[in-house]
Design a protein around this motif. Structure first.
Motif, PDB file in Angstrom:
ATOM      1  N   LYS A  11     -10.748   8.069  14.724  1.00  0.00           N
ATOM      2  CA  LYS A  11     -11.893   8.062  15.205  1.00  0.00           C
ATOM      3  C   LYS A  11     -13.179   8.947  15.899  1.00  0.00           C
ATOM      4  O   LYS A  11     -14.106   9.080  15.409  1.00  0.00           O
ATOM      5  CB  LYS A  11     -11.550   7.858  17.567  1.00  0.00           C
ATOM      6  N   LYS A  14     -14.498  10.216  12.303  1.00  0.00           N
ATOM      7  CA  LYS A  14     -15.487   8.627  11.574  1.00  0.00           C
ATOM      8  C   LYS A  14     -16.820   8.471  12.844  1.00  0.00           C
ATOM      9  O   LYS A  14     -18.097   8.931  12.323  1.00  0.00           O
ATOM     10  CB  LYS A  14     -14.618   6.793  11.980  1.00  0.00           C
ATOM     11  N   SER A  15     -16.618   9.596  13.755  1.00  0.00           N
ATOM     12  CA  SER A  15     -18.113   9.549  14.946  1.00  0.00           C
ATOM     13  C   SER A  15     -18.532  10.020  15.242  1.00  0.00           C
ATOM     14  O   SER A  15     -20.055  10.512  14.630  1.00  0.00           O
ATOM     15  CB  SER A  15     -16.976  10.182  16.565  1.00  0.00           C
ATOM     16  N   ASN A  18     -20.998   9.943  11.522  1.00  0.00           N
ATOM     17  CA  ASN A  18     -21.919   8.097  11.750  1.00  0.00           C
ATOM     18  C   ASN A  18     -22.999   9.454  12.038  1.00  0.00           C
ATOM     19  O   ASN A  18     -23.809   8.366  12.687  1.00  0.00           O
ATOM     20  CB  ASN A  18     -20.852   7.512  12.439  1.00  0.00           C
ATOM     21  N   GLN A  19     -22.295  10.441  13.726  1.00  0.00           N
ATOM     22  CA  GLN A  19     -22.868  10.490  14.271  1.00  0.00           C
ATOM     23  C   GLN A  19     -24.829  11.542  13.887  1.00  0.00           C
ATOM     24  O   GLN A  19     -25.557  11.131  14.066  1.00  0.00           O
ATOM     25  CB  GLN A  19     -23.206  11.106  15.744  1.00  0.00           C
ATOM     26  N   GLY A  21     -25.057  10.553  10.521  1.00  0.00           N
ATOM     27  CA  GLY A  21     -25.213   9.571   9.222  1.00  0.00           C
ATOM     28  C   GLY A  21     -25.120  10.522   7.375  1.00  0.00           C
ATOM     29  O   GLY A  21     -25.324  10.468   7.116  1.00  0.00           O
ATOM     30  N   LYS A  23     -22.107  10.595   5.096  1.00  0.00           N
ATOM     31  CA  LYS A  23     -21.440   9.530   3.897  1.00  0.00           C
ATOM     32  C   LYS A  23     -20.909  10.567   2.878  1.00  0.00           C
ATOM     33  O   LYS A  23     -21.629  11.038   1.828  1.00  0.00           O
ATOM     34  CB  LYS A  23     -22.915   8.813   3.088  1.00  0.00           C
TER      35      LYS A  23
END
Length: 290
Positions: A11, A14-15, A18-19, A21, A23
């Protein structure tokens, strides 16, 4: 992965991605470890103490880096991706960790600062060249994660499909020990195959640096044509070991009087041991480079 601790690491990873951006591109070897149990196991394999200076290649967002830094005197962390490097720099600042030298560069192109251990989840696409580069440095121990098939080639036995330039090069330099396998489920993005963690422990010098350099060139020349006979492999890769043209090289090889060398020249590359390649390099190099 079912443990709560590994779920938490997943988690967090991934957080952060994602925060910002991010990939990840698995084609560039950006497979991030999200299994806390395996992370801790890898770090424990390093037997880190407060005097150790650890080299880490391909740090990512610091899954290994931060925990290693808590145990070691210093971490030399090399990450090529500028944005990822900036994220790690911020994490280190937030965690108040000040014993990490963060280098935003290509590990294949930089001179490594002084270190005594290596602990890395290596970017898969540079596994071979970075491993050969490690052999040019003095270190006490390396704990490295590779794709499973690559790790199997590191201890490839003569005459098998896993016998390669890699196994021949490591033979005189390091003891290679498989430590544990790591499932593809332990990463994001999920790679296509599993990984393996190995340890490299340097051997005391069995051959001189000059002899190893010559041996290295011959090994490279031979394994570029691993399925050919040694004579033909050397001729086809002559630019690696000599400045002679093809005609002159053939002439000199044909003039070799040693029956033992002549018999080796008739064998295929994959059935000749590292010791035999060393013998050949010592015998043939003076003939081709007088």
């Amino acid at each position: 992965m079912t443990s709560e601790t590994s779920q938490s690491l997943s988690k967090i990873t991934k957080s952060i991605l994602n925060q910002h951006g991010i990939k990840l591109n698995k084609n560039l070897g950006q497979n991030y470890l999200i299994d806390k149990n395996k992370r801790d196991q890898i770090i424990n394999f390093g037997n880190i103490d407060e005097n150790d200076v650890i080299l880490e290649i391909g740090t990512g967002i610091g899954t290994l880096t931060i925990e290693i830094a808590k145990k070691a005197k210093k971490v030399i962390a090399i990450e090529q991706d500028k944005k990822i490097c900036e994220i790690l720099a911020k994490r280190l600042k937030d965690e108040k960790i000040d014993n990490v030298e963060l280098i935003n560069d290509d590990a294949l192109n930089v001179e490594f600062p002084k270190f005594n251990k290596i602990i890395s989840n290596l970017p898969y696409q540079i596994s071979s060249p970075i491993t050969f580069k490690f052999l040019d440095y003095d270190f006490d121990l390396a704990i490295l994660m590779y794709q499973k098939e690559f790790a199997e080639r590191m201890n490839g036995e003569v005459g098998t499909k896993n016998y390669s330039r890699l196994s021949a090069m490591l033979y005189f330099k390091c003891n290679v020990e498989k430590l544990t396998d790591v499932s593809s489920e332990s990463f994001i993005p999920k790679p296509e195959i599993d990984s393996t963690v190995v340890s490299l422990t340097p051997k005391e010098n069995q051959i001189s640096d000059e002899s190893f350099k010559i041996y290295s060139n011959f090994t490279k020349a031979l394994f570029q044509h691993r399925n050919k006979k040694i004579r033909n492999a050397l001729i086809d890769s002559r630019h690696i070991i000599t400045n002679l043209d093809k005609k002159e090289m053939k002439k000199r090889l044909n003039e070799i009087e040693s029956e033992e060398v002549e018999e080796f020249l008739k064998k295929r590359v994959t059935v000749v041991s590292p010791e035999e390649i060393l013998f050949l390099s010592k015998e043939i190099n003076p003939i081709l480079n007088d």
